[in-house]
Design a protein around this motif. Structure first.
Motif, PDB file in Angstrom:
ATOM      1  N   GLN A  63       0.822  -1.210   0.000  1.00 46.53           N
ATOM      2  CA  GLN A  63       0.000   0.000   0.000  1.00 46.53           C
ATOM      3  C   GLN A  63       0.855   1.259   0.000  1.00 46.53           C
ATOM      4  O   GLN A  63       0.558   2.230  -0.713  1.00 46.53           O
ATOM      5  N   ARG A  64       1.910   1.265   0.800  1.00 49.66           N
ATOM      6  CA  ARG A  64       2.761   2.446   0.887  1.00 49.66           C
ATOM      7  C   ARG A  64       3.515   2.684  -0.421  1.00 49.66           C
ATOM      8  O   ARG A  64       3.636   3.826  -0.883  1.00 49.66           O
ATOM      9  N   VAL A  65       4.020   1.622  -1.025  1.00 50.51           N
ATOM     10  CA  VAL A  65       4.742   1.774  -2.299  1.00 50.51           C
ATOM     11  C   VAL A  65       3.774   2.209  -3.397  1.00 50.51           C
ATOM     12  O   VAL A  65       4.120   3.042  -4.245  1.00 50.51           O
ATOM     13  N   VAL A  66       2.562   1.665  -3.391  1.00 47.50           N
ATOM     14  CA  VAL A  66       1.537   2.078  -4.357  1.00 47.50           C
ATOM     15  C   VAL A  66       1.350   3.587  -4.316  1.00 47.50           C
ATOM     16  O   VAL A  66       1.270   4.249  -5.352  1.00 47.50           O
ATOM     17  N   GLU A  67       1.282   4.155  -3.124  1.00 46.09           N
ATOM     18  CA  GLU A  67       1.071   5.591  -3.018  1.00 46.09           C
ATOM     19  C   GLU A  67       2.234   6.375  -3.597  1.00 46.09           C
ATOM     20  O   GLU A  67       2.043   7.405  -4.253  1.00 46.09           O
ATOM     21  N   ASP A  68       3.466   5.922  -3.381  1.00 47.11           N
ATOM     22  CA  ASP A  68       4.624   6.633  -3.938  1.00 47.11           C
ATOM     23  C   ASP A  68       4.593   6.661  -5.458  1.00 47.11           C
ATOM     24  O   ASP A  68       5.139   7.582  -6.079  1.00 47.11           O
ATOM     25  N   TYR A  69       3.970   5.642  -6.074  1.00 46.84           N
ATOM     26  CA  TYR A  69       3.929   5.558  -7.542  1.00 46.84           C
ATOM     27  C   TYR A  69       2.514   5.744  -8.087  1.00 46.84           C
ATOM     28  O   TYR A  69       2.236   5.403  -9.236  1.00 46.84           O
ATOM     29  N   ALA A  70       1.623   6.339  -7.276  1.00 49.66           N
ATOM     30  CA  ALA A  70       0.229   6.514  -7.697  1.00 49.66           C
ATOM     31  C   ALA A  70       0.086   7.454  -8.880  1.00 49.66           C
ATOM     32  O   ALA A  70      -0.872   7.345  -9.646  1.00 49.66           O
ATOM     33  N   ALA A  71       1.007   8.371  -9.044  1.00 50.23           N
ATOM     34  CA  ALA A  71       0.898   9.366 -10.119  1.00 50.23           C
ATOM     35  C   ALA A  71       1.385   8.838 -11.460  1.00 50.23           C
ATOM     36  O   ALA A  71       1.352   9.572 -12.452  1.00 50.23           O
ATOM     37  N   PHE A  72       1.805   7.573 -11.509  1.00 50.01           N
ATOM     38  CA  PHE A  72       2.408   7.037 -12.732  1.00 50.01           C
ATOM     39  C   PHE A  72       1.589   5.892 -13.315  1.00 50.01           C
ATOM     40  O   PHE A  72       0.858   5.207 -12.601  1.00 50.01           O
ATOM     41  N   ASP A  73       1.743   5.700 -14.610  1.00 51.24           N
ATOM     42  CA  ASP A  73       1.087   4.596 -15.309  1.00 51.24           C
ATOM     43  C   ASP A  73       1.933   3.349 -15.121  1.00 51.24           C
ATOM     44  O   ASP A  73       2.789   3.023 -15.948  1.00 51.24           O
ATOM     45  N   VAL A  74       1.704   2.634 -14.018  1.00 53.00           N
ATOM     46  CA  VAL A  74       2.514   1.469 -13.701  1.00 53.00           C
ATOM     47  C   VAL A  74       1.701   0.529 -12.818  1.00 53.00           C
ATOM     48  O   VAL A  74       0.888   0.974 -11.999  1.00 53.00           O
TER      49      VAL A  74
END
Length: 670
Positions: free
Chosen positions: A281-292
């Motif tokens: 969940q925490r890593v998802v938030e760090d990369y939430a702004a990207f298409d990944v």
């Protein structure tokens, strides 16, 4: 408690799993996969999910967005009422210890050699290309750093510096000043990063608010707060359809053991699964702004995919993790080039997640962010909005963000987003309009005498504004916007705006990341709520700008009911032994029917033929038009209103799995 499940693959099974959306991110894969899975997971899969947004398209009235009816479905773990990590945990680590970042522990040449990628691996250059690399001709006698690395490179130093987008002098200076930077025997650059300082007592105060608990002391208290079903721990995804992958491998490989907290490394306990979900969940938030697609599931058919695997595995040395710079490229399920070592990160949720995001940042071309005196910057400020850069030290501050070195004495001012874009990580498509004219309608449900409103989204770039519309009667209105449940990167700023564009109220609290806005609406009408990322104070002292204030958010609010609105009868979901996943979606843009002066009857077309639900097909429709007339049961229906007024129209559907979904909207007849 779930039965412990073997960490070793024991069965092959073709599976297809359901979709859950959290702040716009799907939790389970939406495609059929065939791969090795553990025995319990293969027996706990239900349903097949189709990756499409559940949208109802309407010819005249406002388009509708389907939302699953059951109110019992929760997005955040049960019992968690705050997004402040300090309130979730009990045993805490120091926020800003002076000696938290020590010189990386020395590793033997033998251990370094085990890290080395195959000789034919070519990292991207600074522009994201692998053409014309100098590494094929370089053969150094050992791993090296500092002055030794400079000496071993010799005449090849200029070519390697140019490959990584640096001047020769800048490259020399980096090797001398950042002791984490190493060269392998092919001259390729990697970072061997620090873990938590083992000499610091857990919970010791060091001049600031203490933030993060060690898992060993909190496993028992968090065991009941699993964010998702435990049997889906290794099936978590954010965007399975993306061509970009960030794979968090907790299950080990032939050369490295699986992640483990206990003395039984052959199984995953409930506590281990819960921690894995929260790290994700925490890593998802760090990369939430990207298409990944950030996933815990090993990709089966990665052909054409671009990405990176980070292996979270216990090792004997004292580094926190390591990564090859610019190694994000054609995805391979073979040898990992990026590692985090949880045994050197207190086996704790936040430090492990910070390590994962940091090391993945290196693979995407990002260098360390420090100051003129330290290699890693530990951050500034305190409490919920205490801040640190992800590419510095994120272990000891609640809020960590991507940064371009706007704090005092920063030694690295590269634009993180521009660097990651060159390395192949694209931004997430904007999900909401940013003006009144392009505003999306919030989901509206009349209940308990109030108009209950909700929406969610992602702030994707600095300065992005998401605009939402709603219809309210005269009276008190209140909205609360919160970021991600764990590791939120978004500091929320709100504005309440009338139909003429006048700002009626604003909210942005310095002490918290979420915001609440309240206002007495003077007259019935259409109003707007804007959401954007904010900064705090001065980035040169204890604050930060809005540069890294990106990420997920959810809106909940209440207003007075418009005149003439009736409260629809709630739909009770059928009993089920399988918890159905929520289908939270972004409502599409509204199209308001034109007012008809002195109308005695007005025919309005409602069209749900384009509606979809996750993982199933729609079997029945039920329209309630809010005027006391009989319900309609076809997807396309024309309804005639005979009196002026504001009507709440609700749509309820039942899918092929027996689940009920519904939504509502308002139609004004004049």
């Amino acid at each position: 408690m779930n039965k412990q499940t073997s960490k070793k693959p024991v069965a092959k099974s073709a599976i297809a799993i359901a979709v859950m959306l959290v702040g716009g991110f799907s939790v389970y894969a939406g495609i059929a996969l065939t791969e090795q899975v553990d025995s319990q997971a293969s027996n706990n899969v239900a349903g097949t999910a189709k990756q499409s947004s559940p949208i109802v398209e309407s010819a005249i009235a406002s388009p509708l967005a389907l939302t699953q009816t059951p109110s019992s479905v929760q997005v955040i773990p049960q019992g968690v009422t705050s997004f402040n990590a300090a309130k979730i945990n009990t045993q805490l680590l120091p926020e800003n210890p002076a000696n938290a970042v020590s010189k990386p522990a020395a590793m033997s040449q033998e251990m370094m050699a085990k890290m080395e990628l195959p000789a034919d691996f070519v990292p991207n250059n600074a522009e994201g290309s692998t053409e014309g690399s100098p590494f094929s001709r370089i053969n150094l006698k050992e791993f090296s750093s500092g002055e030794k690395a400079i000496a071993l490179l010799g005449d090849n130093l200029d070519a390697v510096a140019k490959w990584y987008g640096m001047s020769s002098d800048g490259f020399r200076n980096l090797l001398v000043t950042d002791s984490t930077v190493h060269l392998d025997r092919k001259g390729r650059m990697l970072h061997i990063d620090d873990g938590l300082d083992a000499n610091l007592p857990v919970g010791a105060a060091a001049g600031g608010t203490m933030q993060q608990a060690t898992t060993s002391t909190t496993a028992a208290t968090t065991a009941a707060t699993s964010p998702f079903p435990l049997d889906q721990t290794f099936k978590l995804h954010t965007k399975p359809s993306s061509t970009r992958i960030l794979y968090l491998n907790f299950t080990g490989d032939s050369a490295n053991p699986a992640f483990s907290l206990d003395a039984t490394p052959s199984t995953f306990s409930d506590a281990e699964r819960i921690l894995i979900q929260k790290v994700w969940q925490r890593v998802v938030e760090d990369y939430a702004a990207f298409d990944v697609d950030v996933t815990t599931e090993k990709p089966v058919a990665p052909a054409g995919k671009v990405g990176m695997t980070v292996l979270i595995t216990p090792r004997t040395h004292t580094a926190g993790g390591y990564a090859y710079l610019n190694s994000f490229g054609a995805f391979s399920t073979g040898t990992a080039s990026t590692f985090c070592f949880p045994n050197n990160l207190a086996n704790s949720e936040k430090p492990i997640a910070e390590c994962v995001s940091h090391e993945l940042g290196h693979t995407l071309g990002l260098s360390h962010q420090g100051t003129t005196s330290v290699a890693y910057y530990q951050g500034q400020g305190d409490g919920e909005t205490g801040w640190a850069p992800i590419m510095g030290v994120g272990y000891y501050k609640n809020l960590t963000q991507w940064s371009k070195g706007e704090y005092a004495n920063a030694n690295n001012k590269e634009d993180a987003y521009a660097v990651m874009l060159k390395q192949g990580l694209k931004p997430f498509a904007d999900d909401h309009g940013n003006t009144i004219a392009t505003a999306d309608a919030m989901l509206s449900k009349s209940a308990n005498g109030y108009n209950n409103l909700s929406a969610n989204g992602v702030i994707g770039i600095p300065g992005d504004i998401d605009m939402f519309s709603f219809v309210a009667g005269a009276g008190n209105a209140s909205f609360t916007v919160k970021g991600a449940a764990l590791g939120g990167n978004l500091d929320v700023a709100l504005q309440l705006i009338d139909s003429k564009g006048k700002v009626l109220a604003s909210a942005n609290t310095d002490a918290t990341l979420g915001s609440t806005i309240s206002f007495a609406i003077p007259a019935q009408g259409t109003y707007f709520l804007s959401v954007t990322g904010a900064g705090k104070g001065s980035a040169l002292t204890t604050g930060y700008t809005n540069y890294g204030s990106l990420g997920q958010y959810s809106i909940s609010g209440t207003t007075a009911l418009p005149n003439g609105t009736t409260t629809p009868t709630p739909v009770t979901p059928p009993p089920s032994t399988v918890t159905p996943p929520p289908a939270t979606v972004t409502p599409p843009k509204p199209v308001t029917p034109p007012p008809v002066a002195n109308a005695r009857s007005v025919a309005v077309t409602f069209d749900a033929r384009g509606a979809t639900v996750p993982g199933a097909t729609i079997k029945s429709y039920s329209w309630n038009f809010g005027d006391g007339t009989a319900a309609a049961t076809t997807a396309l229906v024309v309804h005639t209103y005979t009196k002026a007024g504001t009507y709440t129209v609700s749509l309820s559907v039942v899918d092929s799995l027996g689940r009920k979904f519904g939504t509502s909207m308002q139609v004004v007849i004049k």
